[in-house]
Design an enzyme around this catalytic site. Structure first.
Site, mmCIF file in Angstrom:
data_model
loop_
_atom_site.group_PDB
_atom_site.id
_atom_site.type_symbol
_atom_site.label_atom_id
_atom_site.label_comp_id
_atom_site.label_asym_id
_atom_site.label_seq_id
_atom_site.Cartn_x
_atom_site.Cartn_y
_atom_site.Cartn_z
ATOM 1 C CB SER A 180 -0.947 0.010 1.204
ATOM 2 O OG SER A 180 -1.926 -1.000 1.090
ATOM 3 C CB CYS B 242 -7.148 -1.246 3.266
ATOM 4 S SG CYS B 242 -6.263 0.319 3.409
ATOM 5 C CG LEU B 243 -7.775 -0.417 -3.074
ATOM 6 C CD1 LEU B 243 -7.628 1.051 -3.429
ATOM 7 C CD2 LEU B 243 -6.889 -1.267 -3.976
ATOM 8 C CD GLN C 248 -10.087 3.194 -0.004
ATOM 9 O OE1 GLN C 248 -9.469 3.272 -1.070
ATOM 10 N NE2 GLN C 248 -9.507 3.401 1.171
ATOM 11 C CG ASN D 268 -0.528 2.115 4.655
ATOM 12 O OD1 ASN D 268 -0.592 3.292 4.296
ATOM 13 N ND2 ASN D 268 0.282 1.242 4.085
ATOM 14 N N GLY E 196 -4.920 6.431 2.295
ATOM 15 C CA GLY E 196 -5.040 7.850 2.002
ATOM 16 C C GLY E 196 -6.367 8.224 1.384
ATOM 17 C CE1 TYR E 197 -7.925 8.933 -3.760
ATOM 18 C CE2 TYR E 197 -5.911 7.864 -3.018
ATOM 19 C CZ TYR E 197 -6.568 8.702 -3.893
ATOM 20 O OH TYR E 197 -5.869 9.330 -4.891
ATOM 21 C CG HIS F 75 -4.302 -3.194 7.182
ATOM 22 N ND1 HIS F 75 -4.115 -4.013 6.091
ATOM 23 C CD2 HIS F 75 -4.221 -1.932 6.714
ATOM 24 C CE1 HIS F 75 -3.919 -3.281 5.013
ATOM 25 N NE2 HIS F 75 -3.979 -2.005 5.367
ATOM 26 C CD GLU G 169 -3.780 -7.049 7.767
ATOM 27 O OE1 GLU G 169 -3.122 -6.123 7.262
ATOM 28 O OE2 GLU G 169 -5.041 -7.065 7.756
#
Length: 353
Positions: free
Chosen positions: A45, A242-243, A246, A284, A286-287, A323, A325
């Site tokens: 990432s 995370c991503l 999104q 972690n 940024g979006y 995250h 994990e």
């Protein structure tokens, strides 16, 4: 005399000490994590970013490959107040520029006040301030890295066997290794597919669950992953981290937006709206999700109320922005992977035609 220079988009050039030589550019971000530097430096990432460590000493417990989240260092460069020789030698061997003896408090404050920004680094005996400025001026915004998925994804499907309790089709948008191991340790076979896999590729796995991984960059640049989510929505249980959260949200009609400086660290408090319980999490990104579409917000960030968890019983979707994990970081949220496999148990395979 300084032998390294850090050029910032606000016009300043900071002097530093070169620990691993080179010239590079990327989006300047910071992490507040005080442990887990090996995991952070190998987290996909961080692709196309320059990572600043706010904790002053990086490398105080060595470098061990078993802690790596991928096979190589992912940020374009590393900045710290002090890097040990072990870490400096590792980064030099990977060809990743690294600098220290700089006021990282000033860098972190700048990013918090002005946002993540273009940055250029020039390090080594022949480095000049102009070299760093030239790198910074050539830096592209994260949204312009339309092929970033190709940098961090597997090129061919791979299978990680865990015992056959469930078949998970994972779209690898830059997956951390510990996400895969968190599933295999619970008995799942994880079929890791390239970030641009087609719906036919997914169906061929005959999965119980579709999993969209973490990854770098703008989620709107992962069009293939969104197409897969759209194809199987309502037919196949889905999970994302995370991503992945999104991408799933965007594919289902929601939207995302870029944050000012993001969340990066191991001490982000997240509140579950159903239980009122607060857990500490590793993050972690940024979006963030702006419009959640058909998904229900189940968890929020205590600091800024951004969306941290989304569920849909109707669509069999469960996602997390952080995250679970927990490599590095607290283990408060490991139960997420149990919830993912519970989705698999409740739904039959999606078979290929």
């Amino acid at each position: 005399m300084s032998d390294a220079y850090i050029a910032l988009a606000d016009g300043r050039v900071l002097e530093a000490r070169a620990r691993a030589p080179g010239r590079t550019r990327g989006e300047l971000v910071f992490t507040t994590a005080y442990t887990g530097y090996e995991e952070s430096l190998t987290d996909p990432s961080y692709a196309e970013q320059i990572l600043t460590f706010s904790y002053p000493l990086i490398g105080n417990y060595g470098v061990r490959t078993e802690r790596f989240e991928s096979e190589s260092v992912q940020p374009r460069a590393a900045i710290a107040r002090e890097l040990t020789d072990d870490v400096a030698e590792w980064l030099a061997g990977e060809g990743v520029p690294a600098v220290d003896h700089v006021d990282t408090r000033e860098i972190v404050t700048t990013v918090r006040e002005e946002g993540a920004m273009a940055c250029g680094i020039a390090a080594g005996p022949d480095a000049t301030p102009d070299d760093a400025v030239a790198e910074m001026e050539a830096c592209e915004p994260m949204s312009a890295h339309t092929d970033i998925g190709a940098q961090v994804s597997v090129s061919e499907p791979t299978v990680h066997e865990g015992g056959g309790a469930a078949d998970v089709a994972m779209l690898d948008c830059g997956a951390k290794g510990s996400i895969i191991s968190s599933l295999t340790e619970r008995g799942a076979d994880v079929h890791v597919l390239p970030y641009d896999a087609t719906p036919e590729d997914v169906a061929a796995v005959e999965p119980d669950v579709l999993f969209v991984s973490n990854g770098p960059g703008d989620p709107e640049n992962f069009a293939a992953a969104k197409a897969v989510v759209d194809e199987f929505a309502g037919e196949l249980p889905m999970a994302g981290i995370c991503l992945g959260q999104q991408v799933i949200t965007s594919a289902l009609g929601g939207s995302t937006e870029k944050m000012m400086f993001g969340h990066r660290g191991v001490n982000q408090p997240v509140k579950d709206l159903r239980t009122d319980k607060v857990v500490m999490t590793t993050q972690n990104h940024g979006y963030t999700v702006d419009d959640t579409g058909p998904l229900e917000v189940t968890q929020v960030n205590v600091n800024d109320d951004t969306v941290e968890g989304l569920d849909s019983e109707e669509l069999d979707v469960i996602t997390r922005q952080y995250h679970p994990e927990a490599n590095p970081g607290p283990h408060d949220s490991l139960g997420f992977f149990d919830e993912v496999l519970e989705l698999a148990e409740a739904t039959p395979h999606v078979a290929a035609d």
